[in-house]
Design an enzyme around this catalytic site. Structure first.
Site, short mmCIF file in Angstrom:
data_model
loop_
_atom_site.label_atom_id
_atom_site.label_comp_id
_atom_site.label_asym_id
_atom_site.label_seq_id
_atom_site.Cartn_x
_atom_site.Cartn_y
_atom_site.Cartn_z
N GLY A 21 37.15 67.72 -61.40
CA GLY A 21 38.60 67.62 -61.56
C GLY A 21 39.31 67.01 -60.38
N ASN A 22 38.76 67.22 -59.15
CA ASN A 22 39.41 66.67 -57.96
C ASN A 22 39.33 65.16 -57.89
OD1 ASN A 22 36.66 66.64 -57.49
ND2 ASN A 22 36.84 67.09 -55.31
N LYS A 138 36.35 81.72 -70.99
CA LYS A 138 36.85 80.54 -70.29
C LYS A 138 38.38 80.54 -70.28
CE LYS A 138 36.13 76.40 -68.45
NZ LYS A 138 35.37 76.19 -67.21
N LYS A 222 31.69 71.10 -68.74
CA LYS A 222 31.46 69.66 -68.63
C LYS A 222 30.10 69.34 -68.02
CE LYS A 222 33.58 69.04 -64.09
NZ LYS A 222 32.29 68.88 -63.41
N LYS A 284 26.59 74.23 -62.31
CA LYS A 284 26.07 72.92 -61.92
C LYS A 284 24.56 72.98 -61.72
CE LYS A 284 30.37 71.42 -59.73
NZ LYS A 284 31.18 72.27 -60.61
#
Length: 323
Positions: A21-22, A138, A222, A284
């Site tokens: 997102g960053n 979430k 994602k 991740k």
């Protein structure tokens, strides 16, 4: 990992890059500020394109879809009802894809690179019986007071939970991706040398019904979607971008250790040792392991956006995971 290579040897190597997102939204949620962030991101990504790699890009949309839900809630009425979550995911896929493909074209033009780039509204199949649907976790959308959450709960029969002392937020299921409906199209485009932007925000979650695919009220992680996409297109590399150059164990402790080149078996042991935070690095790592377990010769990298152009050089500091 051979960090050096000519454009000729890189031509057939596919890279799936998962933008955090960053890379899109910092403090200013305006369209122009996000486009400016993507211009910076594209200047970094174009270094990989210049080296001859075939690029497939996916991205987050957490802040954007949260802001869109706020707008939908503010304008909700009988005459103009708020749109459902799956549609909002599709809308942010379109807007971010539009910004990113134009930013990439600008960056390639500056480097005298002539390549086509396209963004695809992407559906991701999930299991209607996934346990996540009975245990929504979430958080999405705005922070509410406890009273506002109770009122909203009565209005839409959704689940609301207190979020780290900052207020109450709506929580939705986060099922695992089973298949990416448009992955054959993505693969075909990449084979023709076209840069593709797909599966944004984890993809639009759909279930299979006798009538066809049907959107559901859920958000897919994602990074798990990026791993599934990398698997389906048989990518050589999965690159997951985050806020740090490397993964660490004993993070922020006196005995903190940077991980540089590790095996999946080592990462699995670190997970058992509870080295990675649930809402941060753990998904991740799990996504990387998923990709490597389902790909014969794939490699995975976790690093920062600022460091991405150094991955295939002798200068970079990053975490490389392989079998």
């Amino acid at each position: 990992m051979n960090r050096k290579g000519s454009n000729e040897t890189n031509m057939n190597k596919k890279i799936v890059v998962a933008l955090g997102g960053n890379a899109i939204l910092a403090d200013d949620p305006s369209a122009e500020a996000q486009r400016e962030s993507l211009r910076y991101t594209s200047k970094k990504l174009v270094k990989l394109i210049k080296q001859g790699y075939q690029l497939i890009i996916t991205h987050g949309n957490g802040p954007q879809v949260g802001n869109l839900l706020l707008q939908q809630k503010a304008g909700d009425s009988l005459a103009n009802p708020a749109l459902p979550l799956d549609t909002c995911v599709a809308m942010t896929q379109g807007s971010i894809g539009y910004w990113l493909q134009n930013a990439l074209r600008e960056a390639m033009r500056a480097e005298n690179i002539e390549k086509d780039v396209v963004s695809i509204v992407t559906q991701v199949l999930v299991d209607a019986d996934d346990d996540a649907f009975s245990n929504p976790t979430k958080p999405i959308g705005p922070f509410l007071t406890e009273e506002e959450a109770a009122f909203s709960r009565m209005a839409d029969n959704s689940t609301y939970m207190e979020d780290a002392g900052r207020g109450w937020r709506k929580v939705v299921p986060s099922p695992k991706p089973i298949h990416i409906i448009e992955s054959p199209i993505v693969d075909g485009l990449v084979e023709k040398g076209i840069i593709t932007i797909s599966a944004g925000g984890g993809g639009i979650p759909v279930i299979e019904t006798p009538e066809g695919y049907q959107g559901v009220e859920a958000v897919i992680d994602k990074d798990f979607t990026a791993a599934k996409l990398a698997e389906l297109v048989n990518a050589d590399y999965l690159i997951i971008l985050t806020g740090v150059d490397n993964v660490y164990v004993n993070y922020n402790k006196p005995n903190q250790k940077k991980l540089e080149r590790v095996k999946t078996s080592e990462m699995q042991q670190h997970i058992l040792d509870h080295q990675f935070a649930d809402g941060s690095m753990l998904p991740k790592i799990e996504a990387v392991i998923q990709f490597l377990e389902n790909t014969k010769n794939g490699k995975a990298v976790i690093t920062s956006l600022a460091n991405i152009d150094k991955i295939f050089s002798e200068e970079g500091s990053f975490t490389l995971v392989e079998n």
